[in-house]
Design a protein around this motif. Structure first.
Motif, PDB file in Angstrom:
ATOM      1  N   GLN A 484       0.806  -1.215   0.000  1.00 50.44           N
ATOM      2  CA  GLN A 484       0.000   0.000   0.000  1.00 50.44           C
ATOM      3  C   GLN A 484       0.842   1.270   0.000  1.00 50.44           C
ATOM      4  OE1 GLN A 484      -3.191  -0.718  -0.419  1.00 50.44           O
ATOM      5  NE2 GLN A 484      -2.582  -2.876  -0.219  1.00 50.44           N
ATOM      6  N   PRO A 486       3.099   4.326  -1.238  1.00 43.13           N
ATOM      7  CA  PRO A 486       3.070   5.077  -2.496  1.00 43.13           C
ATOM      8  C   PRO A 486       4.331   4.870  -3.336  1.00 43.13           C
ATOM      9  CG  PRO A 486       3.436   6.550  -0.636  1.00 43.13           C
ATOM     10  CD  PRO A 486       3.111   5.197  -0.060  1.00 43.13           C
ATOM     11  N   PHE A 487       4.231   5.236  -4.590  1.00 46.84           N
ATOM     12  CA  PHE A 487       5.295   5.037  -5.577  1.00 46.84           C
ATOM     13  C   PHE A 487       6.631   5.624  -5.117  1.00 46.84           C
ATOM     14  CE2 PHE A 487       7.345   6.811  -9.514  1.00 46.84           C
ATOM     15  CZ  PHE A 487       7.760   5.609 -10.061  1.00 46.84           C
ATOM     16  N   SER A 509       4.721   9.780 -11.800  1.00 42.36           N
ATOM     17  CA  SER A 509       4.071   8.809 -10.919  1.00 42.36           C
ATOM     18  C   SER A 509       4.168   7.393 -11.468  1.00 42.36           C
ATOM     19  CB  SER A 509       2.585   9.178 -10.740  1.00 42.36           C
ATOM     20  OG  SER A 509       1.933   9.187 -12.014  1.00 42.36           O
ATOM     21  N   GLN A 510       4.912   7.217 -12.566  1.00 45.62           N
ATOM     22  CA  GLN A 510       5.080   5.903 -13.176  1.00 45.62           C
ATOM     23  C   GLN A 510       6.568   5.666 -13.474  1.00 45.62           C
ATOM     24  OE1 GLN A 510       2.562   3.653 -13.812  1.00 45.62           O
ATOM     25  NE2 GLN A 510       1.059   5.066 -12.921  1.00 45.62           N
ATOM     26  N   GLN A 558       2.000  -0.117  -7.058  1.00 39.91           N
ATOM     27  CA  GLN A 558       1.556   1.106  -7.708  1.00 39.91           C
ATOM     28  C   GLN A 558       2.719   1.836  -8.372  1.00 39.91           C
ATOM     29  OE1 GLN A 558      -0.282   3.822  -4.960  1.00 39.91           O
ATOM     30  NE2 GLN A 558      -0.306   5.526  -6.422  1.00 39.91           N
ATOM     31  N   GLY A 559       2.534   2.217  -9.637  1.00 42.25           N
ATOM     32  CA  GLY A 559       3.552   2.964 -10.369  1.00 42.25           C
ATOM     33  C   GLY A 559       4.443   2.097 -11.220  1.00 42.25           C
ATOM     34  N   SER A 561       3.173  -1.212 -12.366  1.00 43.06           N
ATOM     35  CA  SER A 561       2.393  -2.235 -13.060  1.00 43.06           C
ATOM     36  C   SER A 561       1.880  -1.794 -14.419  1.00 43.06           C
ATOM     37  CB  SER A 561       1.196  -2.654 -12.194  1.00 43.06           C
ATOM     38  OG  SER A 561       0.418  -1.517 -11.865  1.00 43.06           O
ATOM     39  N   ASN A 562       1.949  -0.506 -14.768  1.00 47.20           N
ATOM     40  CA  ASN A 562       1.393  -0.040 -16.040  1.00 47.20           C
ATOM     41  C   ASN A 562       2.465   0.254 -17.083  1.00 47.20           C
ATOM     42  OD1 ASN A 562      -1.238  -0.108 -15.024  1.00 47.20           O
ATOM     43  ND2 ASN A 562      -1.046   1.955 -14.147  1.00 47.20           N
TER      44      ASN A 562
END
Length: 563
Positions: A484, A486-487, A509-510, A558-559, A561-562
């Motif tokens: 949980q 943050p990035f 953010s990525q 988060q950050g 996985s995309n």
């Protein structure tokens, strides 16, 4: 036959104890090291007894004198322990010899000494230069330095310029021999906080060299012995006070037990005094006749010194510790020592460069003290062994800020340091996981890289031998909670080479946004120059960093996985 088994066990234990304290030297090296140290001790003795100069601190001298005697016990046990060599340039004979005072190491030794003794008194061990005063027919006729205890220098001319020393006496002291300490007067000196401040050297310098009368007025005298004086201590103190030596009575206290002695010692160690002291003196009121006094032979008086703020320690070996960024620190493993209420076995002396500048090898002796918050530190190297066998530090080329992201035996410490950084409150806040916890998990699970713990299942944790179900459940819960975060917390977990103040304002953010940046793009951020920009591009494109980012994507972080 059981007693033979016990005897053999005892012999093995004694042998192990001996090997723990005796250096593993050849007879030739042992002789070389002992000769070298004995020459230095002799040099210091000569400076002290001839010139009144303390070339080293008492802690250094006492520690190395003790070390020499230990080596002698190891390699020449038939010889008697060496005592300080008393040198003097003085030719004036003391009418009654200075005995000196034997120092005892601890309260147990004090308790043993006072057993069976009565009418005991304590006095501060004033830090100055020892002298003899000789009065004849009411007049001061001689002031002699201690020298070697039997002969000293004639300082009578200086005494006549010192206000603190009465030039005439009447009554029982009109024909007397007194022994005492000429010291440098102080106001509200707290020994525990201020230390010795070279008080002895200042007093010795004023007495031995040409001094203005104003300098001599800064000196005072504390009379601690009146050989062949009254046997009643209170009468002795009253007589000295009436004759013009009031300090003796003011600073002599009757004691009946070890508790009394220890309490008074602590008081004088921590309370303001008008002189510098280095301990206390415990004496019986009953003394032998002065004609029986001999240097080093006093049985009616001992000294119990204050705990030193520094301690001498022998370096057993040297280790190199790696931090998460590859920074190498040098750690000295010491023979255990006690400073204040802390036992010290290891001390970090900083970088390899500083270690090399200090020139420390196993077998050397260093002076150790406690810095702020009780952290041990090395103040100086006080003795170096002749044979300099130093370990080789790790190669800088093999340990870098990008090394040890994956486990290798050569960089075990840096790998564990990275895990400790990741679990710290400021990064992923994995509660209840210490350095030793990571070491244990690495041993049991064989973590491949710095994020491998994320793929460990609850079942795997529960099957670790020695780990309770409660502990394994707690670890699983803590590992799961990190998902949980943050990035930007995960970027810090990587050790991302961006200052935290800049990282908090980073618009990306990525992870794919970071990979897409070139050097010019990085330089648009505040405080990022060409050098830092180049490092950032190298970092995000490093193969192992890319692999770890892909692993975090697989874990659904988060950050990542995309991409």
């Amino acid at each position: 036959m059981w007693w033979i088994t016990k005897l053999l066990g005892l012999l093995v234990l004694l042998s192990a104890m001996a090997s723990a304290t005796c250096p593993a030297w050849s007879p030739v090296q042992a002789q070389q090291e002992m000769t070298k140290l004995n020459e230095k001790l002799t040099e210091w003795d000569r400076a002290y007894y001839q010139k009144g100069i303390s070339a080293v601190s008492d802690a250094t001298y006492d520690g190395l004198r003790s070390q020499f005697n230990e080596w002698q016990e190891c390699f020449n046990p038939a010889e008697t322990p060496h005592e300080p060599q008393l040198f003097t340039e003085g030719k004036a004979l003391h009418p009654i010899a200075h005995t000196g005072v034997k120092k005892v190491p601890d309260s147990a030794a004090v308790a043993q000494w006072i057993k069976g003794k009565s009418d005991l008194w304590v006095q501060p061990k004033v830090d100055g230069v020892a002298v003899t005063l000789v009065y004849q027919q009411g007049r001061l006729v001689k002031l002699l330095s201690r020298g070697d205890g039997e002969k000293g220098q004639d300082w009578t001319a200086k005494a006549k310029m010192m206000d603190a020393i009465p030039k005439t006496l009447s009554g029982p002291l009109a024909n007397s021999i007194l022994q005492g300490e000429v010291f440098w007067k102080r106001e509200s000196h707290v020994q525990k906080k201020m230390g010795s401040i070279n008080a002895r050297g200042k007093a010795a310098g004023a007495m031995m060299h040409k001094s203005e009368p104003e300098v001599l007025k800064e000196l005072e005298i504390f009379v601690w012995a009146w050989p062949d004086g009254p046997s009643d201590m209170q009468l002795k103190l009253d007589s000295l006070e009436q004759a013009g030596f009031p300090l003796t009575k003011a600073w002599s206290k009757p004691v009946k037990s070890l508790s009394d002695i220890a309490q008074q010692r602590e008081s004088w160690f921590t309370q303001p005094l008008p002189f510098v002291t280095d301990g206390i003196v415990i004496r019986q009121s009953q003394e032998p006749a002065g004609k029986y006094w001999l240097p080093g032979k006093a049985t009616w008086v001992i000294a119990w010194k204050f705990p030193p703020v520094q301690q001498l320690a022998e370096v057993k070996d040297i280790q190199f510790s790696m931090g998460r960024t590859g920074k190498i620190a040098v750690v000295l493993n010491l023979n255990p020592l006690q400073i204040d209420d802390k036992q010290v076995k290891r001390v970090n002396i900083g970088s390899v460069k500083r270690w090399q500048e200090m020139d420390i090898a196993p077998g050397d002796h260093v002076m150790v003290s406690l810095a702020g918050q009780g952290i041990p530190r090395v103040d100086e190297v006080v003795w170096r062994v002749s044979e300099r066998k130093k370990p080789a530090p790790p190669s800088k080329e093999m340990i870098t800020p990008l090394s040890c992201l994956y486990f290798e035996s050569i960089c075990r410490e840096q790998f564990i340091a990275r895990l400790a950084w990741i679990s710290s409150p400021a990064i992923l806040n994995i509660n209840g996981v210490s350095v030793s916890s990571w070491q244990y998990l690495q041993q049991k699970l064989g973590l491949e890289h710095i994020f491998s713990w994320m793929a460990v299942t609850q079942e795997q944790l529960s099957q670790i031998s020695g780990m309770s179900p409660v502990r394994s459940a707690h670890l699983w819960q803590q590992f799961s909670k990190t998902r949980q975060q943050p990035f930007k917390q995960w970027l810090m977990a990587f050790g991302f080479p961006l200052p935290r103040a800049v990282l908090t304002t980073l618009p990306d953010s990525q992870w794919l946004h970071l990979v897409a940046r070139d050097e010019l793009s990085w330089q648009k951020l505040p405080g990022i120059g060409p050098g830092r920009a180049k490092k950032l591009v190298e970092f995000v494109n490093h193969p192992q960093i890319a692999a770890l980012a892909a692993f975090l994507a697989q874990q659904g972080i988060q950050g990542f996985s995309n991409q």
